[in-house]
Design a protein around this motif. Structure first.
Motif, PDB file in Angstrom:
ATOM      1  N   ALA A  59     -11.369   7.479  12.764  1.00  0.00           N
ATOM      2  CA  ALA A  59     -11.139   8.718  12.027  1.00  0.00           C
ATOM      3  C   ALA A  59      -9.666   8.904  11.691  1.00  0.00           C
ATOM      4  O   ALA A  59      -8.815   8.983  12.591  1.00  0.00           O
ATOM      5  N   ASP A  60      -9.365   8.958  10.402  1.00  0.00           N
ATOM      6  CA  ASP A  60      -8.016   9.250   9.927  1.00  0.00           C
ATOM      7  C   ASP A  60      -8.081   9.498   8.425  1.00  0.00           C
ATOM      8  O   ASP A  60      -8.672   8.701   7.697  1.00  0.00           O
ATOM      9  N   PHE A  61      -7.488  10.592   7.964  1.00  0.00           N
ATOM     10  CA  PHE A  61      -7.527  10.916   6.530  1.00  0.00           C
ATOM     11  C   PHE A  61      -6.261  10.463   5.805  1.00  0.00           C
ATOM     12  O   PHE A  61      -6.155  10.596   4.584  1.00  0.00           O
ATOM     13  N   ASP A  62      -5.297   9.898   6.536  1.00  0.00           N
ATOM     14  CA  ASP A  62      -3.985   9.586   5.975  1.00  0.00           C
ATOM     15  C   ASP A  62      -3.938   8.176   5.396  1.00  0.00           C
ATOM     16  O   ASP A  62      -4.821   7.349   5.647  1.00  0.00           O
ATOM     17  N   SER A  63      -2.882   7.909   4.644  1.00  0.00           N
ATOM     18  CA  SER A  63      -2.623   6.587   4.088  1.00  0.00           C
ATOM     19  C   SER A  63      -1.421   5.958   4.784  1.00  0.00           C
ATOM     20  O   SER A  63      -0.582   6.644   5.370  1.00  0.00           O
ATOM     21  N   VAL A  64      -1.337   4.638   4.704  1.00  0.00           N
ATOM     22  CA  VAL A  64      -0.239   3.911   5.342  1.00  0.00           C
ATOM     23  C   VAL A  64       1.045   4.104   4.548  1.00  0.00           C
ATOM     24  O   VAL A  64       1.069   3.911   3.323  1.00  0.00           O
ATOM     25  N   ASP A  65       2.113   4.485   5.251  1.00  0.00           N
ATOM     26  CA  ASP A  65       3.439   4.660   4.652  1.00  0.00           C
ATOM     27  C   ASP A  65       4.377   3.621   5.252  1.00  0.00           C
ATOM     28  O   ASP A  65       4.182   3.175   6.390  1.00  0.00           O
ATOM     29  N   LEU A  66       5.394   3.248   4.497  1.00  0.00           N
ATOM     30  CA  LEU A  66       6.341   2.242   4.988  1.00  0.00           C
ATOM     31  C   LEU A  66       6.971   2.658   6.313  1.00  0.00           C
ATOM     32  O   LEU A  66       7.219   1.810   7.185  1.00  0.00           O
ATOM     33  N   THR A  67       7.203   3.955   6.503  1.00  0.00           N
ATOM     34  CA  THR A  67       7.820   4.423   7.747  1.00  0.00           C
ATOM     35  C   THR A  67       6.883   4.273   8.949  1.00  0.00           C
ATOM     36  O   THR A  67       7.333   4.340  10.094  1.00  0.00           O
ATOM     37  N   ASN A  68       5.597   4.063   8.715  1.00  0.00           N
ATOM     38  CA  ASN A  68       4.642   3.889   9.811  1.00  0.00           C
ATOM     39  C   ASN A  68       4.787   2.533  10.502  1.00  0.00           C
ATOM     40  O   ASN A  68       4.448   2.392  11.684  1.00  0.00           O
ATOM     41  N   LEU A  69       5.252   1.535   9.775  1.00  0.00           N
ATOM     42  CA  LEU A  69       5.137   0.159  10.239  1.00  0.00           C
ATOM     43  C   LEU A  69       6.014  -0.171  11.433  1.00  0.00           C
ATOM     44  O   LEU A  69       5.795  -1.188  12.106  1.00  0.00           O
TER      45      LEU A  69
END
Length: 251
Positions: A59-69
């Motif tokens: 469960a997650d509604f978000d998208s991958v962002d460069l700052t996540n990595l």
């Protein structure tokens, strides 16, 4: 039964007397909901899939962002812009094609959260939002499903297990009350990748203990992690008989 492929794939943990064939079969038959596929949810999802948990609800509604990595190791540079659930499914399918993966791509309301919790055996809260944590806790108490809750920020972390099947177990609300919507998030205060990695790995460990039925889960105990000094502390936590969430559920 376990296939020859499963016996080989999971052989190192089957060797443990705490797991054995019986424990591995319990893992294979288990269904788990992971709420949040970020810094905590990444190691949780990877280790539970690798360990042979039969069904993972993501469960997650978000998208991958460069700052996540920097910390969300479930995703990679090719995933930037994609939904985290889709990125997670691609990675987990490659890691263990035997795992059944159930996606939840949109933010859940009370009804959909209740349904998602009712469909599994155990829930892991890997979010960084207090209101979501409260909603997940309430759903777990209502359905009497164990909840493994972790949190990490800066160089600190916390971990506990809330299990309303156990009469003396507190719930998340017993411990944190109404909290504060002004709480800082990692995007505001910062966090070191290995800190969320460590807390997420501990969450996965607690989940495996509960699902396979071995060891002593962190029920009624709060583990505090200070990564700066590499120190662990443990606090005893009691159930609040007057808790607005669990007080009327456990007598």
């Amino acid at each position: 039964m376990l296939s020859d492929d499963e016996l080989l794939r999971y052989s190192r943990q089957i060797l443990l007397k705490q797991v054995d064939i019986e424990g591995q079969l319990k893992l294979k038959g288990s269904r788990v909901l992971i709420v949040g596929l970020g810094g905590l949810g990444s190691p949780v999802a990877l280790y539970l899939a690798a360990a042979g948990v039969g069904e993972l609800h993501l469960a997650d509604f978000d998208s991958v962002d460069l700052t996540n990595l920097q910390r969300q190791v479930l995703h990679d540079s090719t995933s930037v812009g994609a939904q985290k659930v889709d990125s997670a499914i691609a990675r987990l399918s490659a890691l263990n094609p035997l795992a059944r993966l159930v996606p939840h791509r949109t933010a859940m309301d009370v009804d959909s959260l209740d349904a998602a919790v009712a469909a599994v055996d155990l829930v892991l809260d890997c979010t960084d939002n207090f209101s979501v944590r409260e909603a997940v806790n309430a759903a777990c108490v209502a359905a009497k499903k164990p909840l493994v809750s972790g949190a990490a920020i800066r160089l600190e972390g916390q971990l506990s297990v809330f299990d309303s099947r156990v009469e003396t177990s507190p719930c998340y609300h017993c411990l944190y009350g109404h909290g504060s919507e002004a709480e800082l998030t990692c995007s505001e205060a910062g966090v070191l990748g290995p800190v969320v990695g460590m807390l997420g790995s501990l969450q996965a460990l607690e989940a495996l203990k509960l699902l396979a039925g071995f060891g002593e889960p962190l029920i009624g105990r709060l583990l505090l992690v200070d990564a700066l000094s590499s120190r662990f502390r443990e606090l005893r936590v009691k159930r609040d008989p007057g808790c607005a969430v669990c007080g009327n559920h456990n007598g």
